[in-house]
Design a protein around this motif. Structure first.
Motif, PDB file in Angstrom:
ATOM      1  N   GLU A 584       0.801  -1.221   0.000  1.00  0.00           N
ATOM      2  CA  GLU A 584       0.000   0.000   0.000  1.00  0.00           C
ATOM      3  C   GLU A 584       0.839   1.280   0.000  1.00  0.00           C
ATOM      4  O   GLU A 584       0.322   2.360  -0.248  1.00  0.00           O
ATOM      5  N   VAL A 585       2.132   1.157   0.309  1.00  0.00           N
ATOM      6  CA  VAL A 585       2.951   2.351   0.530  1.00  0.00           C
ATOM      7  C   VAL A 585       3.519   2.909  -0.778  1.00  0.00           C
ATOM      8  O   VAL A 585       4.130   2.180  -1.556  1.00  0.00           O
ATOM      9  N   ALA A 586       3.317   4.202  -0.977  1.00  0.00           N
ATOM     10  CA  ALA A 586       3.826   4.854  -2.187  1.00  0.00           C
ATOM     11  C   ALA A 586       5.145   5.569  -1.917  1.00  0.00           C
ATOM     12  O   ALA A 586       6.056   5.552  -2.726  1.00  0.00           O
ATOM     13  N   GLU A 587       5.226   6.238  -0.758  1.00  0.00           N
ATOM     14  CA  GLU A 587       6.428   7.009  -0.426  1.00  0.00           C
ATOM     15  C   GLU A 587       6.720   6.856   1.059  1.00  0.00           C
ATOM     16  O   GLU A 587       5.795   6.689   1.857  1.00  0.00           O
ATOM     17  N   ALA A 588       8.001   6.953   1.414  1.00  0.00           N
ATOM     18  CA  ALA A 588       8.352   6.796   2.825  1.00  0.00           C
ATOM     19  C   ALA A 588       9.512   7.719   3.171  1.00  0.00           C
ATOM     20  O   ALA A 588      10.387   7.988   2.343  1.00  0.00           O
ATOM     21  N   ALA A 589       9.489   8.211   4.417  1.00  0.00           N
ATOM     22  CA  ALA A 589      10.616   9.010   4.918  1.00  0.00           C
ATOM     23  C   ALA A 589      10.897   8.591   6.358  1.00  0.00           C
ATOM     24  O   ALA A 589       9.988   8.527   7.184  1.00  0.00           O
ATOM     25  N   ALA A 590      12.164   8.289   6.637  1.00  0.00           N
ATOM     26  CA  ALA A 590      12.562   7.907   7.994  1.00  0.00           C
ATOM     27  C   ALA A 590      13.259   9.095   8.645  1.00  0.00           C
ATOM     28  O   ALA A 590      14.110   9.729   8.025  1.00  0.00           O
ATOM     29  N   VAL A 591      12.875   9.394   9.877  1.00  0.00           N
ATOM     30  CA  VAL A 591      13.512  10.507  10.597  1.00  0.00           C
ATOM     31  C   VAL A 591      13.818  10.095  12.037  1.00  0.00           C
ATOM     32  O   VAL A 591      13.200   9.181  12.565  1.00  0.00           O
ATOM     33  N   VAL A 606       4.766   7.693   5.999  1.00  0.00           N
ATOM     34  CA  VAL A 606       4.457   7.053   4.725  1.00  0.00           C
ATOM     35  C   VAL A 606       3.232   7.700   4.094  1.00  0.00           C
ATOM     36  O   VAL A 606       2.312   8.141   4.783  1.00  0.00           O
ATOM     37  N   ALA A 607       3.240   7.742   2.775  1.00  0.00           N
ATOM     38  CA  ALA A 607       2.062   8.170   2.013  1.00  0.00           C
ATOM     39  C   ALA A 607       1.602   6.959   1.210  1.00  0.00           C
ATOM     40  O   ALA A 607       2.432   6.191   0.712  1.00  0.00           O
ATOM     41  N   LEU A 608       0.277   6.778   1.121  1.00  0.00           N
ATOM     42  CA  LEU A 608      -0.254   5.575   0.484  1.00  0.00           C
ATOM     43  C   LEU A 608      -0.524   5.781  -1.009  1.00  0.00           C
ATOM     44  O   LEU A 608      -0.722   6.913  -1.464  1.00  0.00           O
ATOM     45  N   TRP A 640       3.601   7.107  10.779  1.00  0.00           N
ATOM     46  CA  TRP A 640       2.571   8.120  10.493  1.00  0.00           C
ATOM     47  C   TRP A 640       2.155   8.007   9.036  1.00  0.00           C
ATOM     48  O   TRP A 640       2.993   8.173   8.148  1.00  0.00           O
ATOM     49  N   ILE A 641       0.863   7.737   8.822  1.00  0.00           N
ATOM     50  CA  ILE A 641       0.368   7.719   7.446  1.00  0.00           C
ATOM     51  C   ILE A 641      -0.158   9.120   7.143  1.00  0.00           C
ATOM     52  O   ILE A 641      -1.101   9.588   7.787  1.00  0.00           O
ATOM     53  N   VAL A 642       0.494   9.794   6.215  1.00  0.00           N
ATOM     54  CA  VAL A 642       0.158  11.200   5.947  1.00  0.00           C
ATOM     55  C   VAL A 642      -0.408  11.333   4.529  1.00  0.00           C
ATOM     56  O   VAL A 642      -0.131  10.498   3.666  1.00  0.00           O
ATOM     57  N   PRO A 643      -1.183  12.403   4.296  1.00  0.00           N
ATOM     58  CA  PRO A 643      -1.803  12.555   2.971  1.00  0.00           C
ATOM     59  C   PRO A 643      -0.769  12.756   1.863  1.00  0.00           C
ATOM     60  O   PRO A 643      -0.986  12.340   0.725  1.00  0.00           O
ATOM     61  N   ASP A 644       0.373  13.394   2.198  1.00  0.00           N
ATOM     62  CA  ASP A 644       1.396  13.659   1.189  1.00  0.00           C
ATOM     63  C   ASP A 644       2.688  13.993   1.923  1.00  0.00           C
ATOM     64  O   ASP A 644       2.650  14.424   3.069  1.00  0.00           O
ATOM     65  N   MET A 645       3.814  13.804   1.256  1.00  0.00           N
ATOM     66  CA  MET A 645       5.103  14.148   1.868  1.00  0.00           C
ATOM     67  C   MET A 645       5.459  15.584   1.504  1.00  0.00           C
ATOM     68  O   MET A 645       5.209  15.998   0.370  1.00  0.00           O
ATOM     69  N   PRO A 646       6.083  16.329   2.427  1.00  0.00           N
ATOM     70  CA  PRO A 646       6.592  17.642   2.020  1.00  0.00           C
ATOM     71  C   PRO A 646       7.735  17.441   1.015  1.00  0.00           C
ATOM     72  O   PRO A 646       8.669  16.695   1.284  1.00  0.00           O
ATOM     73  N   LYS A 647       7.616  18.097  -0.150  1.00  0.00           N
ATOM     74  CA  LYS A 647       8.608  17.878  -1.208  1.00  0.00           C
ATOM     75  C   LYS A 647       9.109  19.184  -1.793  1.00  0.00           C
ATOM     76  O   LYS A 647       8.369  20.174  -1.838  1.00  0.00           O
ATOM     77  N   THR A 648      10.326  19.141  -2.277  1.00  0.00           N
ATOM     78  CA  THR A 648      10.851  20.293  -3.004  1.00  0.00           C
ATOM     79  C   THR A 648      10.215  20.291  -4.394  1.00  0.00           C
ATOM     80  O   THR A 648       9.593  19.310  -4.794  1.00  0.00           O
ATOM     81  N   ARG A 649      10.451  21.358  -5.137  1.00  0.00           N
ATOM     82  CA  ARG A 649       9.849  21.423  -6.475  1.00  0.00           C
ATOM     83  C   ARG A 649      10.416  20.332  -7.375  1.00  0.00           C
ATOM     84  O   ARG A 649       9.781  19.880  -8.299  1.00  0.00           O
ATOM     85  N   SER A 650      11.652  19.881  -7.068  1.00  0.00           N
ATOM     86  CA  SER A 650      12.224  18.800  -7.884  1.00  0.00           C
ATOM     87  C   SER A 650      11.771  17.426  -7.376  1.00  0.00           C
ATOM     88  O   SER A 650      12.226  16.406  -7.862  1.00  0.00           O
ATOM     89  N   GLY A 651      10.894  17.408  -6.367  1.00  0.00           N
ATOM     90  CA  GLY A 651      10.314  16.125  -5.947  1.00  0.00           C
ATOM     91  C   GLY A 651      11.056  15.428  -4.823  1.00  0.00           C
ATOM     92  O   GLY A 651      10.737  14.301  -4.465  1.00  0.00           O
ATOM     93  N   LYS A 652      12.081  16.095  -4.255  1.00  0.00           N
ATOM     94  CA  LYS A 652      12.842  15.468  -3.172  1.00  0.00           C
ATOM     95  C   LYS A 652      12.061  15.599  -1.856  1.00  0.00           C
ATOM     96  O   LYS A 652      11.604  16.686  -1.504  1.00  0.00           O
ATOM     97  N   ILE A 653      11.933  14.490  -1.147  1.00  0.00           N
ATOM     98  CA  ILE A 653      11.237  14.529   0.143  1.00  0.00           C
ATOM     99  C   ILE A 653      12.102  15.285   1.149  1.00  0.00           C
ATOM    100  O   ILE A 653      13.286  14.982   1.305  1.00  0.00           O
TER     101      ILE A 653
END
Ligand code: WT7
Length: 715
Positions: A584-591, A606-608, A640-653
């Motif tokens: 189900e996971v589309a994007e992930a960021a570990a902090v 994670v974003a689904l 945390w399942i979030v609606p979207d990841m904060p991203k730069t304009r070039s798409g970097k999380i």
């Protein structure tokens, strides 16, 4: 650069008020008081004469390290101390030959045959200790070396992967490999089968040494299952493991429910019967021959196999064990680290054994069955040198702040290693654990560096809570800012800590990735890629640091995409890849999130994929995936399942932004984001959930704020 000799000046208050900028980041903290080593310690210390600083001063580099190499027995003495002809692939003690196993075992027989090399303490308190004398160790190592050579057919230069818990058979396997010139690659027992499999593939091992089971927190864990997973993973990647050697935790009794595979899996105790009494000549190896690989995390998902040398490494850990751990023949030394990490390799196995010391090995959890356990062990065995990590100190302090005083042990020396220690925790360690009688060394170093880089020399330099101290003997550190300017001591500014010179314990390369070795550690501050002068090739450690006016360093934590959990490095990419295996996971960021006991813990965002709705089942799937792919140690505190990841304009999380949210900090500048509006949504969601669970925000120290701010800033 300040020198060690300036260390006895009173510290000055660090300057405050400097401006925060990309290049110069001011760190504000209160200067701590010095603590002086007790006279009783000084009177017996291995290094008590301040002339030692002169011997190891820069003008005597690199010949100063002859003093360390001379602690070893060489088959052939070297002709060149340091060869810099192919930077940054330094060569130490060139022309020399030796065997590491001979140096750790055989040569002690004459004087110490009946002395305990290891005293092993099982986790179940009713189980008897096992004592291995140097003679026992010699016999067992020879027999296992015969098995490796004659049954497995391995020869010098081959790699053997070892995935074992804290039992005396683990150093037996390592030393047997060293005896044959075989390169061992020990994988931390707590890592998953897949993590072990990845390391088998990377190192090209065809032999896996494992164990059926071990005790952890009162439970007998099945370990053999991980071997099957590791072998299956390796096979899928095209690497065949021919033989799996299985030690048994209980004599003659198989303690795992996982079946043995005929023709592949063998019980070591049964095989050893064929080799009873066999002796194997130690193979004389060039000083530069690799002794072992130790994998660690970096910015990419592929772990780095740090390749350590035989002569330089062994000389360095012997020398630092003597002067910084202050090990004497009559001491009882106990390092609680796991041998599956570099601390265990250098400061349980190779350093102490090279000196003929007696070491305690403990199988289990320090707080099992209660927080008095370590102090009972120390009292019973007469431990007088104690070595552990801040996370363990915090755990013991929380679970039993008054326990130590109930026991009649006496430490002369204690170590803290692996992560920065909070001054409060340091003081508990000093007053309560050490009873005010012991000197403390806070040793800063890394898997890559083989041994200590910064610490106080225990009898000669005062301690300062929260600071590791100046560079150790023969190590000349420097802090550079982003532009490569030196950050002066006492400026109150932070930068990237580097080591200006090579030293014998530095790793030789990343196994199979020499370009990554140069790129990661040397490219950033190399002054001239054509130069063959070591002065042009500072080693970049990947940590932020500040240096006080007295020359003492304070380590602020990683500046790359690495999270230090309870003193162990986890790469964000490895964690994220594991989360991404969940359908189900589309994007992930570990902090990293600051944690009272473990220092830092992992939080996953994670974003689904479209069409899926958040659920606790998905959160649990992410947790399980991380545990199975990496190991329990990486289990996230929250998913945390979030609606979207904060991203730069070039798409970097932007991990820094969610790291800020997790730590209740101001998320910083978000104007460069493509979707700045999501930040507030995530902040509300996460912080409300945290508060609801009673995770109240606490005030972070200057170092912690600094670490989160810089998280993932340097590639
Ligand atoms: C990272 C290396 C050193 C062996 C165990 C960990 C951090 C290590 C200290 C210390 C502050 C420390 C650094 C370093 N670290 N020791 N005394 N004070 N931070 O080895 O897994 O390679 O991790 O641990 O961030 O880079 P490692």
């Amino acid at each position: 650069m300040s020198t060690q000799r300036e260390a006895d000046r009173r510290p000055e208050t660090a300057e405050t008020g400097a401006e925060l900028s990309e290049a110069h980041i001011a760190v504000h903290w209160k200067e701590e008081e010095y603590y002086y080593p007790p006279a009783s310690f000084i009177a017996q210390a291995n290094a008590a004469d301040p002339r030692i600083f002169e011997r190891f001063s820069e003008k005597n580099f690199p010949e100063c390290f002859k003093e360390y190499a001379d602690l070893l027995t060489w088959d052939r003495y070297w002709h060149t101390t340091l060869d810099t002809s192919n930077p940054p692939f330094w060569k130490w003690f060139v022309g020399g030959r030796l065997n590491a196993c001979f140096n750790c075992v055989d040569r002690h027989l004459e004087q110490h045959r009946n002395k305990a090399a290891f005293i092993w303490v099982a986790e179940p308190e009713e189980e008897e200790d096992r004592v291995l004398t140097y003679q026992d160790l010699y016999v067992k190592v020879n027999e296992f070396a015969a098995l490796l050579r004659d049954f497995c057919g391995v020869k010098s230069g081959d790699r053997v992967t070892v995935h074992m818990p804290m039992v005396p058979e683990l150093p037996v396997v390592m030393l047997a490999c060293a005896r044959l010139g075989v390169i061992h690659s020990v994988v931390f027992g707590g890592f998953s089968g897949q993590a072990c499999g990845e390391r088998i593939v990377d190192s090209g091992s065809h032999i896996l040494v494992t164990m059926d089971a071990y005790y952890r927190n009162g439970e007998l864990l099945d370990h053999k299952a991980k071997a099957d997973q590791a072998v299956a993973y390796a096979a899928a990647q095209g690497v065949t493991v021919d033989k799996v050697l299985v030690w048994r935790r209980h004599r003659g009794r198989y303690s795992s429910p996982t079946p043995m595979v005929a023709g592949r899996d063998y019980f070591v105790d049964e095989l050893l019967m064929r080799y009873r009494g066999v002796r194997v000549e130690p193979v004389s190896m060039p000083a530069e021959a690799p002794l072992f690989l130790m994998y660690t995390s970096g910015t990419t998902a592929r772990p780095k196999g740090c390749q350590h040398s035989t002569g330089g490494y062994l000389a360095y850990v012997a020398g630092t064990s003597k002067y910084y751990q202050d090990i004497h023949p009559e001491d009882t030394y106990w390092c609680l680290a796991d041998i599956g990490w570099i601390t265990g390799h250098s400061y349980i196995v190779y350093g102490p054994l090279a000196l003929g010391a007696t070491s305690v090995l403990y199988e289990g959890v320090p707080t099992y069955p209660d927080a008095g356990r370590p102090w009972r062990i120390a009292e019973r065995l007469g431990v007088n040198i104690f070595h552990t990590a801040p996370t363990t100190i915090r755990m013991l302090r929380k679970a039993g702040p008054d326990e130590p005083q109930k026991y009649r042990y006496h430490f002369k020396h204690m170590t803290t290693v692996g992560e920065p220690i909070e001054p409060e925790v340091w003081r508990w360690y000093y007053h309560v654990v050490g009873k005010g009688e012991a000197v403390i060394v806070d040793t800063w170093w890394q898997t890559e560096t083989g041994g200590f880089l910064a610490s106080t020399l225990p009898a000669l330099q005062p301690m300062k809570p929260g600071s590791c101290g100046p560079g150790v003997l023969g190590i000349y550190p420097v802090i550079y800012d982003e532009e490569g300017n030196e950050v002066p001591a006492g400026s109150g500014k932070a930068g990237n800590i580097c080591i200006r010179n090579p030293w014998p314990g530095i790793f030789q390369t990343i196994w199979g990735q020499p370009e990554r070795f140069v790129q990661t550690y040397y490219a950033r501050y190399c002054k001239n890629p054509q130069s063959k002068d070591w002065r042009d090739w500072p080693y970049m450690a990947g940590d932020g640091a500040t240096q006080a006016a007295d020359g003492y360093f304070r380590i602020l934590g990683r500046v790359d995409d690495v999270i230090n959990v309870a003193g162990h490095r986890l790469g964000t990419k490895e964690l994220e890849n594991a989360a991404l295996t969940v359908e189900e996971v589309a994007e992930a960021a570990a902090v990293p999130v600051m944690d009272e006991l473990r220092g830092r813990m992992v939080e996953m965002y994670v974003a689904l994929k479209p069409g899926y709705t958040p659920s606790s089942a998905i959160e649990e799937k992410v947790r399980t995936a991380i545990e199975t792919i990496i190991g329990k140690i990486a289990r996230p505190k929250h998913v945390w399942i979030v609606p979207d990841m904060p991203k730069t304009r070039s798409g970097k999380i932007m991990r820094r932004v969610v790291a800020g949210i997790s730590n209740f900090m101001d998320p910083g500048d978000t104007t460069t984001l493509a979707n700045p509006e999501v930040v507030e949504t995530i902040r509300r969601q996460v912080q409300a959930a945290k508060v609801a669970r009673g995770e109240v925000p606490r005030e972070l120290s200057a170092e912690e704020l600094e670490e989160v701010r810089r998280f993932g800033q340097v590639e």
